[in-house]
Design an enzyme around this catalytic site. Structure first.
Site, PDB file in Angstrom:
ATOM      1  N   GLN A   1       0.931  -0.975  -0.115  1.00 22.58           N
ATOM      2  CA  GLN A   1       0.061  -0.078   0.035  1.00 22.58           C
ATOM      3  C   GLN A   1       0.986   1.748   0.045  1.00 22.58           C
ATOM      4  O   GLN A   1       0.367   2.655   0.095  1.00 22.58           O
ATOM      5  CB  GLN A   1      -0.862  -0.102   0.900  1.00 22.58           C
ATOM      6  CG  GLN A   1      -2.086  -1.035   0.971  1.00 22.58           C
ATOM      7  CD  GLN A   1      -2.797  -0.996   2.052  1.00 22.58           C
ATOM      8  OE1 GLN A   1      -3.583  -1.758   2.992  1.00 22.58           O
ATOM      9  NE2 GLN A   1      -3.720   0.250   2.879  1.00 22.58           N
TER      10      GLN A   1
ATOM     11  N   ARG B   1      -8.772  -0.446   7.478  1.00 16.52           N
ATOM     12  CA  ARG B   1      -9.583   0.333   7.042  1.00 16.52           C
ATOM     13  C   ARG B   1     -10.166   1.559   7.384  1.00 16.52           C
ATOM     14  O   ARG B   1     -11.561   2.191   8.342  1.00 16.52           O
ATOM     15  CB  ARG B   1     -11.171  -0.092   6.851  1.00 16.52           C
ATOM     16  CG  ARG B   1     -12.123   0.717   5.346  1.00 16.52           C
ATOM     17  CD  ARG B   1     -13.067  -0.282   5.123  1.00 16.52           C
ATOM     18  NE  ARG B   1     -13.742   0.591   3.535  1.00 16.52           N
ATOM     19  CZ  ARG B   1     -14.287  -0.246   1.822  1.00 16.52           C
ATOM     20  NH1 ARG B   1     -14.092  -0.987   2.023  1.00 16.52           N
ATOM     21  NH2 ARG B   1     -14.620   0.641   1.659  1.00 16.52           N
ATOM     22  N   CYS B   2      -9.500   2.500   8.313  1.00 19.54           N
ATOM     23  CA  CYS B   2      -9.809   3.147   9.694  1.00 19.54           C
ATOM     24  C   CYS B   2      -8.675   4.285   9.815  1.00 19.54           C
ATOM     25  O   CYS B   2      -7.056   4.064   8.777  1.00 19.54           O
ATOM     26  CB  CYS B   2      -9.635   2.727  10.880  1.00 19.54           C
ATOM     27  SG  CYS B   2      -9.079   2.453  11.915  1.00 19.54           S
TER      28      CYS B   2
ATOM     29  N   GLU C   1     -12.921   5.433   4.044  1.00 17.21           N
ATOM     30  CA  GLU C   1     -13.104   5.101   6.032  1.00 17.21           C
ATOM     31  C   GLU C   1     -13.913   5.257   6.860  1.00 17.21           C
ATOM     32  O   GLU C   1     -14.602   4.571   7.701  1.00 17.21           O
ATOM     33  CB  GLU C   1     -11.588   5.019   6.334  1.00 17.21           C
ATOM     34  CG  GLU C   1     -10.859   4.071   5.857  1.00 17.21           C
ATOM     35  CD  GLU C   1      -9.314   4.897   5.808  1.00 17.21           C
ATOM     36  OE1 GLU C   1      -9.078   5.886   6.541  1.00 17.21           O
ATOM     37  OE2 GLU C   1      -8.350   4.247   5.439  1.00 17.21           O
TER      38      GLU C   1
END
Lengths: 166, 806, 288
Positions: free
Chosen positions: B237, B384-385, B760
């Site tokens: 990522q 996802r945050c 997110e």
């Protein structure tokens, strides 16, 4: 370990190969035939990313040995678009309805949906959800996958209606 | 096409710029099985690596015998810690300032820990040989309960640092202690509680879960001995950071390392970190002189590479009887597993947990976080945050419901009474953030009106009465959640990773024909960057999005950037994209003025062209301008038309939203069914509404999975339970509810296009909405807080404890 | 997740398959749909040296009427059970149960023989076979024999199947016309085993339950025939009190293992809930 000779049809082409018996069908497709559109997501027969069409049924190619495909007719995602590059209505539907994000589950989804629409050309939303229950997606939340399949079903039905009219 | 007679609308539409539902560029290849993911890569002579892993949660390694594995035909090498040690690669630094064993030396600290790396000619032989490695262990007592980590007599896990009293984030109080992080005003908060009319206190736990993208972590390393160059393809990522880290670790100069992140099958935070598999593949390639591929399987993924949450938050709110909050106090016990490998900006050991005051005007707050070691997998990634925001949002949103219950107030009403008001923005929170913008009351009211909130409450009351009369065993819950996110890490003044400021970048070149190549320092894993960045460029410089090719992930060609996670791509790289476009536009204006033979102040930009002010028929399109830039630039101007922007954001962005979940629970089985889920998101300027909706659907589905069933659990001796898709809850299309999406638009005042990021939000806001619905359903039976995950048996048990199971 | 090596056999006839199984009683495994075996092999929890693929043995496939019952070949897939119109008419509970097993792809490969033969207490068909009073045909070196499903299951993964024996077919008595049936399964999600499940077959006459069989899935090391629970319904009115008593008796014979699906007491209670619901639904479907 001795290798076993197999002969099968993949995406309409005759294939003959020597495989170690324990070779999983998904590895055979990906490594020996270089058909890397079929993916591996879970190893335990849950996610459906490895789904291919096998003698008229959808199967998870991570849970079959290549030797079991002796004489079989297999279709993978690479065999879905027309020879002229025309996308299959499902491929079009997934794009039109934003039915994919990372794309990793998409080949398996499309291959399962392909068979689902053969079994049930005009599925309801619930029938699509049940029919696609062997395929996991981590990105889309499925709502747009349902719409993508509805799009394809309508398009396929429309096309055949048109053909019938001609 | 007649460029003069074409309507403005048609010209606009042709661009497919900001705000349109442009179909995705990526889909052409993905729908045909032509994506190129790491495992699709094949190189001549490529080898395959596989791990032998620890079956124990905590044990001393007495001996490792690799002779049988090495004897297997086709095995080229077996690496152990002893082989890595002379290279100083048996340990690697983590992003959090700790070190992590690449291969276990004298001790294993979690089940599934990497012990030996087998390199063979194919993955079948590697697996066979990995099985033949013999390790002699002395089992040690495992520590799996973070609450017991700092107890006297607790097993000491990290013998390598047991005498180290100073950690990366200050004093360590115990050999199993990692850090204490404190923020806020202790004294005024204590006073607020002393003077409070009403207080609540609850231990709110957020269980250990896993981001679990459908593609696992994998890499291919190829070392070219002749050139002394290393190429690594991987599920990264943040590929540029990986390259820098690889240079630091290996001693290979950074310019001789080529890191490439090809298509990535989902990340969700799992693919930010550097894992032993990547390091071992690199070493194995150097040792064997051949490319080496490493692909983890799903069980390895769930049990070894990364986890998320495992936050245990003792939460207190002080308030007036009238329902005005006056203080917030939170103590977090953070279970970091065996190594502190959290992927947070380096100065933030608990991420941005200090967003825990949420959407509410708390006059004072105080937070402490204690990180501890346990015999579990390392990680602590932002699933996802944006760095512990989801823990913070869950904490405050659950606590507000608990307070509402205590006050006898409706939870939506309590929120309304405490929201930061529109006129308070920019708002300085008690824990130090400057919220850039918001309009919370409008969003909440729209949500309540849309779902018919009062009618739902009336229906719920009627159902409760029917339940009390014994006419039904079904109860109904309404979960309200209002979240404020903090994304876009981040400003160099407070965000860096290993000293590298968390800017991001865009490099845009317009070619003579008007075609555009744009490269960014971020890396999409499904977020649709190839589609959306092009839309920004289209609107900014007036070239159709279809004429723009966006590239990311190749660290040789892309400008340096910090990658994609924490909803940061839109706040950072999209901002850089707009800024680079504006540099190009400024030059284009000079060229246009030159061509039109007027002063550059006398031309203005109009959709896809510069025209002479007041004379719309006199113009030059961007295409004309691009050609001229390479053909006959104005005197004094360099030829070419390109720009680079490294964007250091002045602030974070603060997306927010109002979510409402309506749930029916069958108390006979504990099965909960989501009847309706409404999600209103405000992510500022909306770049592509289709993609925003898709992100919200996906994030809500992940939130649903987390709240209703996901858990990476350990038994008392450190066995990880349920690390496959049989047990780890990933809902199928059948279990997944249907989602309703909505929006308001409050642009970010500091972002060049006003966008805030959205990926997110649905996870951050979704989890409390589901959990609050479950708790709300059982509140009339006396429940105050039921811990997640809310799977059927736990709901049934909770009801049993409340006396509702006969 | 790579299986260990093995020698592969692909018999073309039943005789050849039986002979191969008999030749490898301890080191061989028959491969039907493979959807239990192959995952076990990938985890190396099963490491047969010889794999005997039944895929090419035509005699093992298909459904036919025989005497007063039905014969289902061992390698008939779950998907085939679902789509067979005659079977759906005669024994609709088979379809209802098969539809609740795993997912479409797994059902297209997974076979009824594999599901009943491997003794996995999580499988759904074993309890159903007990409920239907099915008989299993087993073939081995010494010929064939028949074992009642109700006598087949001895423990988790332990059955009456002798080493080297092959389950070739299942016979199911033709249920009476107008019978009521239901398979109620509580599971966490598609693809999961039951938290608890109950199969019910019954008939009604004169407003009373006249015959009833109840069986339970995944609440003990083996599937359970809840005979006592069924007995409690005979001659009773089909009403909530009757169902509750049966549920209560069914709960009493469970011995569930606590796992991710819930603690033992919960799963016991769920067995009761499934029985109650299955009875209610079966009654609603039965002709009075």
């Amino acid at each position: 370990m001795a290798k076993t000779a197999i002969a099968l049809t993949v995406n309409g082409e005759a294939v003959e190969a020597l495989v170690e018996p324990r070779t999983l069908l998904v590895h055979f497709l990906r490594e020996q035939l270089n058909l890397t559109g079929t993916h591996i997501g879970c190893d335990t027969t849950h996610c459906g990313a490895c789904t291919v069409d096998f003698d008229g049924r959808s199967v998870k190619s991570c849970t079959l040995f290549a030797v079991q495909a002796e004489g079989a007719e297999i279709r993978t995602i690479e065999g879905m678009a027309g020879a002229d590059g025309t996308l299959h209505p499902l491929q079009e539907g997934f794009r039109e309805m934003h039915g994919l994000q990372c794309g990793f589950c998409t080949p398996g989804m499309i291959m399962r949906a392909y068979r689902l629409l053969q079994e049930n050309p005009r599925p309801t939303e619930d029938e699509i959800r049940t029919g696609m229950a062997g395929n996991l997606c981590r990105c889309t939340g499925y709502q747009n996958i349902v719409r993508a399949i509805q799009f394809a079903a309508a398009k396929i039905a429309g096309d055949s209606l048109q053909e019938a009219a001609e | 096409m007649n460029e003069i007679s074409e309507t403005r609308e048609a010209r606009e539409a042709r661009l497919q710029g900001l705000g349109c539902k442009r179909k995705r560029v990526e889909d052409i290849r993905f729908t045909q099985g032509k994506g190129s993911y790491v495992d699709d890569l094949k190189l001549p002579g490529m080898l395959f690596g596989d791990f032998h892993r620890s079956p124990y949660g905590h044990a001393r390694v007495k001996s490792i015998d690799t002779s049988k594995a090495k004897a297997v035909p086709g095995v080229l090498a077996v690496l152990t810690a002893a082989d890595l040690k002379p290279l100083k690669l048996d340990w690697m630094p983590t992003l959090a300032g700790d070190v992590q064993a690449v291969l276990a030396g004298d001790k294993v600290l979690f089940q599934g820990q990497e012990i030996a790396f087998v390199v063979a000619t194919d993955r079948y032989i590697a697996a066979d040989a990995a099985d033949l490695i013999e390790v002699e262990y002395e089992e040690l007592p495992a520590l799996v309960d973070p609450f017991k980590a700092m107890a006297e007599g607790a097993p000491i896990l990290r013998e390598d640092i047991k005498d180290k009293t100073e950690g990366a984030h200050g004093k360590r109080k115990h050999p199993n202690h990692i850090f204490t992080w404190e923020i806020g005003d202790h004294e005024t908060t204590d006073l607020a509680f002393r003077d409070a009319e009403v207080t609540i206190k609850e231990l709110i736990s957020y269980q250990r879960v896993h981001p679990c993208p459908l593609e696992t972590c994998q890499s291919v390393a190829s070392f070219d001995k002749i050139k002394g160059e290393l190429t690594v393809w991987g599920t990264f990522q943040a590929p540029h950071v990986v390259r820098t880290v690889a240079a630091i670790l290996s001693g290979i100069p950074e310019h001789k390392i080529h890191v490439i992140a090809p298509d990535i099958g989902g990340g969700f935070g799992n693919k930010v970190g550097v894992y032993p598999g990547y390091v071992c593949a690199i070493v194995a390639s150097i040792v064997t002189g051949r490319p080496v591929k490493w692909v983890e399987d799903r069980i390895e993924n769930l049990s070894a590479t990364a986890f998320a949450r495992d936050y245990h938050m003792t939460t207190e709110i002080a308030a007036t009887k009238a329902g005005k909050v006056t203080g917030l106090r939170v103590h977090v016990l953070a279970d970091h597993g065996a190594f502190d490998a959290c992927a947070d900006p380096s100065k933030w050991p608990a991420g941005f947990f200090n967003i825990v005051t949420g959407s509410y005007d708390f006059p004072t707050a105080h937070v402490t976080v204690d990180g501890v070691y346990t015999n579990k997998a390392p990680g602590g990634v932002a699933y996802r945050c944006s760095f512990r925001v989801t823990e913070a949002a869950y904490c405050i949103e659950r606590a507000m419901d608990i307070l509402a219950q205590k006050l006898g107030l409706d939870p939506a009403e309590l929120r309304m009474r405490n929201f930061i008001r529109r006129e308070q923005f920019p708002y300085h929170s008690a824990l130090g953030w400057e919220y850039d913008s918001g309009d919370y009351h409008t969003a909440m009211q729209k949500a309540l009106d849309t779902v018919g909130y009062q009618a739902l409450r009336a229906e719920q009351r009627a159902k409760q009465e029917a339940f009390r009369r014994g006419e039904t065993r079904e109860v109904m819950g309404i979960g309200v959640s209002f979240f404020t996110e903090i994304v876009g890490a981040g400003p160099s003044k407070n965000c860096d990773i290993l000293g590298i400021a968390m800017f991001d970048s865009a490099e845009i070149r317009i070619h003579p024909t008007g075609a555009v190549i744009a490269r960014m320092g971020t890396k999409s894993q499904g977020q649709s960057h190839e589609t959306t960045y092009a839309q920004i460029i289209a609107s900014e410089i007036g070239i159709p999005a279809d004429d723009v090719m966006v590239e990311e992930g190749n660290t040789d060609t892309a400008p340096y950037g910090l990658g994609t996670y924490g909803s940061r791509s839109t706040p950072t790289a999209a901002a850089a994209t707009a800024m680079a476009c504006r540099k190009i536009k400024a030059k284009a204006q000079m060229i246009a003025a030159h061509l039109l033979e007027v002063h550059h102040d006398d031309v203005e930009f109009d959709i896809d062209r510069f025209r002479v002010k007041g004379m719309p028929e006199r113009f030059k399109t961007m295409k004309d301008i691009a050609w001229t830039a390479y053909n006959a630039p104005p005197p004094g101007l360099e030829p070419g038309l390109e720009a680079v922007s490294y964007y250091d954001p002045p602030n974070m962005t603060y997306p927010f939203g109002a979510y409402i979940c309506v749930m029916d629970i069958d108390l006979d089985t504990g099965v909960a069914k989501v009847r309706r889920f409404y999600a209103l998101d405000d992510c500022g300027t909306r770049i592509n509404p289709m993609i925003i909706e898709g992100q919200v659907h996906g994030g809500l589905t992940e939130a649903f999975a987390i709240a209703m069933g996901q858990e990476i659990a350990y038994d008392e001796i450190g066995n990880v339970k349920g690390a496959s898709f049989m047990d780890f809850f990933l809902p199928t299309a059948v279990e997944t509810p249907k989602w309703e999406t909505d929006f308001t638009v409050t642009p970010s005042p500091h972002h060049p296009i006003g966008a805030k990021g959205v990926g997110e939000s649905p996870n951050v806001g979704g989890v409390p909405a589901f959990s609050n619905a479950v708790n709300d359903a059982l509140a009339f039976l006396g429940a105050t807080h039921i811990q997640m995950p809310h799977d059927a048996w736990r709901i049934w048990k909770a009801a049993e404890a409340l006396g509702a199971q006969g | 997740m790579i299986p260990g090596p093995f020698a592969y056999h692909r018999p073309r006839s039943l005789a050849e398959a039986v002979a191969l199984c008999a030749a490898h009683p301890d080191d061989g495994r028959p491969l039907a749909g493979g959807h239990s075996l192959v995952p076990m092999m990938k985890l190396r929890l099963a490491t047969p040296d010889h794999l005997i693929d039944l895929g090419a043995v035509a005699e093992l496939k298909g459904v036919r009427r025989e005497g007063n019952g039905w014969v289902i070949g061992a390698t008939t897939t779950q998907a085939a059970l679902i789509t067979d119109p005659n079977l759906a008419q005669a024994i609709p509970i088979l379809r209802e149960t098969a539809q609740q097993i795993a997912d479409p792809q797994v059902r297209s490969c997974g076979t009824i023989g594999g599901n009943v033969a491997n003794g996995d207490p999580g499988n759904d068909m074993p309890a159903l076979m007990m409920c239907l009073d099915a008989t299993f045909r087993l073939a081995g070196a010494n010929g064939t024999r028949e074992v009642k499903a109700r006598d087949f299951y001895q423990g988790a993964y332990v059955t009456a199947l002798e080493p080297g024996e092959l389950l070739t077919a299942i016979t199911i008595p033709h249920p009476p016309a107008g019978h009521g049936y239901a398979y109620e399964k509580l599971k966490r999600k598609i693809g999961d085993y039951a938290t608890a499940a109950a199969a019910v077959m019954l008939t009604l006459a004169g407003g009373r339950i006249t015959t009833c069989a109840i069986s339970l899935t995944n609440v003990a090391p083996t599937p359970l025939l809840a005979a006592d629970a069924a007995a409690a319904t005979i001659g009773q009115k089909p009403e909530e009190a009757t169902f509750a008593e049966a549920a209560h008796r069914a709960e009493a014979i469970t011995e569930p293992t606590p796992d991710g699906r819930g603690p033992a007491d919960y799963r016991t209670k769920m067995a009761g809930v499934m029985v109650r619901r299955a009875l209610a639904r079966a009654v609603a479907r039965a002709s009075a």
